[in-house]
Design a protein around this motif. Structure first.
Motif, PDB file in Angstrom:
ATOM      1  N   ARG A 281     -10.552 -34.963 -21.631  1.00 18.67           N
ATOM      2  CA  ARG A 281     -11.904 -35.459 -21.835  1.00 18.67           C
ATOM      3  C   ARG A 281     -12.196 -36.543 -20.799  1.00 18.67           C
ATOM      4  O   ARG A 281     -11.282 -37.133 -20.232  1.00 18.67           O
ATOM      5  CB  ARG A 281     -12.081 -36.058 -23.247  1.00 18.67           C
ATOM      6  N   SER A 282     -13.495 -36.792 -20.569  1.00 16.90           N
ATOM      7  CA  SER A 282     -13.923 -37.899 -19.704  1.00 16.90           C
ATOM      8  C   SER A 282     -14.907 -38.757 -20.487  1.00 16.90           C
ATOM      9  O   SER A 282     -15.753 -38.227 -21.218  1.00 16.90           O
ATOM     10  CB  SER A 282     -14.586 -37.377 -18.423  1.00 16.90           C
ATOM     11  N   ILE A 283     -14.773 -40.048 -20.361  1.00 17.83           N
ATOM     12  CA  ILE A 283     -15.695 -40.969 -21.023  1.00 17.83           C
ATOM     13  C   ILE A 283     -16.152 -42.015 -20.014  1.00 17.83           C
ATOM     14  O   ILE A 283     -15.583 -42.125 -18.924  1.00 17.83           O
ATOM     15  CB  ILE A 283     -15.027 -41.673 -22.227  1.00 17.83           C
ATOM     16  N   GLU A 284     -17.195 -42.743 -20.371  1.00 15.65           N
ATOM     17  CA  GLU A 284     -17.663 -43.848 -19.539  1.00 15.65           C
ATOM     18  C   GLU A 284     -17.371 -45.164 -20.236  1.00 15.65           C
ATOM     19  O   GLU A 284     -17.691 -45.339 -21.413  1.00 15.65           O
ATOM     20  CB  GLU A 284     -19.165 -43.726 -19.260  1.00 15.65           C
ATOM     21  N   VAL A 285     -16.748 -46.061 -19.503  1.00 16.40           N
ATOM     22  CA  VAL A 285     -16.466 -47.401 -20.008  1.00 16.40           C
ATOM     23  C   VAL A 285     -17.107 -48.398 -19.051  1.00 16.40           C
ATOM     24  O   VAL A 285     -16.720 -48.457 -17.876  1.00 16.40           O
ATOM     25  CB  VAL A 285     -14.948 -47.653 -20.114  1.00 16.40           C
ATOM     26  N   LYS A 289     -16.564 -43.957 -14.967  1.00 16.65           N
ATOM     27  CA  LYS A 289     -15.998 -42.724 -15.522  1.00 16.65           C
ATOM     28  C   LYS A 289     -14.482 -42.845 -15.621  1.00 16.65           C
ATOM     29  O   LYS A 289     -13.801 -43.257 -14.679  1.00 16.65           O
ATOM     30  CB  LYS A 289     -16.374 -41.530 -14.646  1.00 16.65           C
ATOM     31  N   VAL A 290     -13.949 -42.454 -16.783  1.00 19.71           N
ATOM     32  CA  VAL A 290     -12.508 -42.519 -17.022  1.00 19.71           C
ATOM     33  C   VAL A 290     -12.024 -41.162 -17.523  1.00 19.71           C
ATOM     34  O   VAL A 290     -12.564 -40.627 -18.497  1.00 19.71           O
ATOM     35  CB  VAL A 290     -12.162 -43.604 -18.065  1.00 19.71           C
ATOM     36  N   ASP A 291     -11.004 -40.575 -16.865  1.00 14.97           N
ATOM     37  CA  ASP A 291     -10.413 -39.314 -17.301  1.00 14.97           C
ATOM     38  C   ASP A 291      -9.277 -39.605 -18.281  1.00 14.97           C
ATOM     39  O   ASP A 291      -8.438 -40.489 -18.038  1.00 14.97           O
ATOM     40  CB  ASP A 291      -9.869 -38.528 -16.105  1.00 14.97           C
ATOM     41  N   PRO A 316     -13.871 -40.988 -29.482  1.00 14.78           N
ATOM     42  CA  PRO A 316     -13.527 -42.013 -28.490  1.00 14.78           C
ATOM     43  C   PRO A 316     -13.308 -43.371 -29.147  1.00 14.78           C
ATOM     44  O   PRO A 316     -13.810 -43.636 -30.242  1.00 14.78           O
ATOM     45  CB  PRO A 316     -14.753 -42.040 -27.577  1.00 14.78           C
ATOM     46  N   ASN A 317     -12.569 -44.215 -28.466  1.00 12.41           N
ATOM     47  CA  ASN A 317     -12.384 -45.595 -28.912  1.00 12.41           C
ATOM     48  C   ASN A 317     -13.605 -46.397 -28.481  1.00 12.41           C
ATOM     49  O   ASN A 317     -13.796 -46.674 -27.295  1.00 12.41           O
ATOM     50  CB  ASN A 317     -11.104 -46.167 -28.298  1.00 12.41           C
TER      51      ASN A 317
END
Length: 406
Positions: A281-285, A289-291, A316-317
């Motif tokens: 998954r990829s999320i935005e922090v 962008k973080v893989d 997600p956290n």
């Protein structure tokens, strides 16, 4: 052979190869009253029949007695046989004789060994068998054995004592992770010395000698109702399965255990559900962008030709902030299988991610990282400023002198 006959022959081969193969399935001709086939990776049930029915716990009591003893005492400790222990049927233990805990454990695992089970319970329970039974029930709660309750360490009939095929499989799955238990559970025989008499204790589960890959087993004899409980593990192609079978006939118990293993090994694979270090998954922090990856290969067991996955969700956290390291759980990937098994996989950032920096922060970092060089440059700059000031003073003094002379 003529060309036409050859063509017909080849065609027949192709036709028969395309026909479905009707292999045995566990429901065909199954005489056992209660059955569980479980994988040892994460305890998935591959087949069950009356898995939660309350049954006589002869074999379960011996397995739990062995596990509790292994966890609570030294294998080399000496146990003195009491009159009470010697009064139970088993290996004709002699009152006052001493045996090692290890010897008595093999007696419990390889034979009915009721006298050995009582002797161990008295030793570990400091002379109080009910104290030992409390240890057994505490361990049952720890393993979430919801259909099991112990009253004695032997498995002899007590109306308030019961277990289930599913709970036996769960116990075995947990217990074989203990190297000592696994070694004893997998023993085919053991040299037994009783006073001046020596003999060989042989495992009563005959599948050790009739089914390839069997690496653990024990049987129990139940009196109310009369039945045989066979508990067996087998490994093929690095896949280990547990079979628990209750049957009124010993031969049927073993033959149906073998059929269950055939079914499990031929119809199921154990493979990777989530590979390690591959972005899932990829999320935005903080707009970066973080893989996310798993740090380990996550395995599961599934039927041949079927992913066996019913649902996938990701949580997600929400508390993440930059900077982010590779040790913080960034999210959880949840798989729900068709048998309702839930597998949760922790995901982490694939690399350390720093927070965006302003110009002042960048300068501070540059200064901190190149402190020695900055000091040298600073000293040179000061010397240069001194020289410039000196030359400037000379110029001013010279200009004033010229003006005075005029």
């Amino acid at each position: 052979m003529s060309k036409k006959i050859l063509i017909v022959f080849v065609a027949l081969i192709l036709i028969f190869n395309c026909l479905p193969v009707f292999a045995w399935t566990p429901t065909e001709g199954l005489t056992s009253s209660s059955v569980v086939l479980m994988d040892t990776v994460r305890g998935q049930i591959l087949f069950e029949k009356n898995a939660y029915a309350h049954l006589s716990p002869s074999v379960m009591c011996k397995l739990m007695t062995a596990l509790v003893t292994i966890e609570k005492t030294d294998l080399n400790a000496k146990v003195t046989i009491s009159k009470n222990a010697a009064s139970f049927k088993g290996l004709n233990l002699v009152v006052g004789n001493q045996y090692t805990v290890e010897d008595l454990l093999y007696a419990v695992m390889l034979s009915q060994g009721n006298d050995a089970a009582v002797a161990l319970a008295e030793y570990v329970g400091d002379g109080d068998i009910q104290k030992f039974v409390r240890y057994m029930n505490t361990k049952a709660k720890e393993l979430s054995l919801k259909d099991t309750y112990f009253v004695n360490p032997t498995g002899l009939y007590e109306k308030d004592q019961y277990t289930s095929a599913k709970d036996i499989a769960v116990l075995v799955k947990a217990a074989i992770s203990n190297n000592t238990f696994n070694l004893m559970f997998g023993a085919r025989g053991f040299g037994w010395l009783n006073g001046n008499n020596s003999s060989i204790l042989t495992n009563q589960n005959t599948l050790f000698w009739s089914y390839k890959g069997v690496d653990g087993g024990k049987i129990g004899t139940n009196t109310n109702p009369q039945s045989i409980s066979a508990v067996t593990t087998a490994t093929l192609n690095e896949k280990r399965l547990i079979a628990v079978v209750f049957n009124t006939n010993e031969e049927n118990a073993f033959s149906e255990t073998a059929k269950l293993f055939d079914y499990g090994f031929s119809k199921f694979y154990t493979g990777v559900l989530v590979p390690k270090n591959i972005p899932q998954r990829s999320i935005e922090v903080d707009n970066v962008k973080v893989d996310l990856v798993s740090k380990i290969d996550v395995y599961y067991t599934y039927p041949v030709g079927d992913s066996f996955i019913n649902n996938i969700s990701f949580t997600p956290n929400e508390k993440l902030k930059l900077p982010l390291n590779t040790e913080t759980i960034a999210g959880v990937l949840k798989y729900t299988l068709n048998d309702n098994t839930v597998i949760e996989v922790n995901l982490y950032s694939d690399k350390t991610v720093s927070a965006p920096e302003d110009y002042i922060s960048k300068i501070k970092n540059i200064v901190t990282e190149n402190r020695d060089l900055v000091i040298i440059v600073g000293i040179l700059a000061i010397i240069e400023l001194v020289l410039i000031a000196k030359n400037l003073l000379k110029f001013i003094f010279k200009a004033k002198k010229t003006r005075t002379q005029k």
